[in-house]
Design a protein around this motif. Sequence first.
Motif, short mmCIF file in Angstrom:
data_model
loop_
_atom_site.label_atom_id
_atom_site.label_comp_id
_atom_site.label_asym_id
_atom_site.label_seq_id
_atom_site.Cartn_x
_atom_site.Cartn_y
_atom_site.Cartn_z
N PHE A 65 0.82 -1.21 0.00
CA PHE A 65 0.00 0.00 0.00
C PHE A 65 0.86 1.26 0.00
N ALA A 69 0.21 3.98 -2.66
CA ALA A 69 -0.01 5.39 -2.27
C ALA A 69 0.97 6.30 -3.00
N ASP A 70 2.20 5.84 -3.14
CA ASP A 70 3.21 6.63 -3.86
C ASP A 70 2.81 6.78 -5.33
N LEU A 72 -0.22 6.64 -6.59
CA LEU A 72 -1.42 7.47 -6.70
C LEU A 72 -1.12 8.95 -6.47
N ARG A 76 -4.18 12.26 -3.64
CA ARG A 76 -5.16 11.33 -4.18
C ARG A 76 -5.27 10.10 -3.28
N SER A 77 -4.15 9.61 -2.78
CA SER A 77 -4.17 8.46 -1.89
C SER A 77 -4.98 8.75 -0.63
N GLY A 81 -8.40 6.94 0.42
CA GLY A 81 -8.43 6.28 1.72
C GLY A 81 -9.57 6.77 2.59
N LEU A 114 -4.06 3.92 3.17
CA LEU A 114 -3.99 4.93 2.11
C LEU A 114 -4.02 6.35 2.66
N PRO A 118 0.97 8.27 3.13
CA PRO A 118 1.56 9.43 2.43
C PRO A 118 1.66 10.70 3.27
#
Length: 168
Positions: A65, A69-70, A72, A76-77, A81, A114, A118
Amino acid sequence: MRHPPEASLKAAWIVVLAGVSAALHVGKLPPAIVALQQAMGVSLLQAGFLLSLMQLAGMTLGLAFGVLADGLGGKRSMLIGLVLLGLASVLGGLAPGVPALMALRVLEGFGFLLVVLPAPGLLRQRVPGAQLNLMIGVWGAYMPFGTAMALLLGPWCIAALGWRGWWG
């Protein structure tokens, strides 16, 4: 692109509040255990699994994940989420039984990852250097603050709304 300091700090606080919101989902179960036992016949073993499913997601899928996440992008992540957390919570409040509640708890775990993975990178991007250490320190309190809020507010909300209202 650098943002004005005020906008950067506002964005940083939004990131922290998103983390607190995600942590509320982790902490919402302990106050609801008795109500879940009464309403759905949840055993202590099942309650233990419900408690650990989010941690299991983090333990087994944290790296995957993190890469997701990176890919996305941080913003956005976090948004995806938060939507997953909200959707899984609402559906969990409508769950007809323990298996559905467990499956939705896993989905909450994915949403949690998510949101929180990040966050430190987003803070580093947004916060001016002089305030970065402070905001990273504030970020470090997202989990205890969110779970403490859930533990404090949960019993009152369950008394007023029932476990399903609290869950949603």
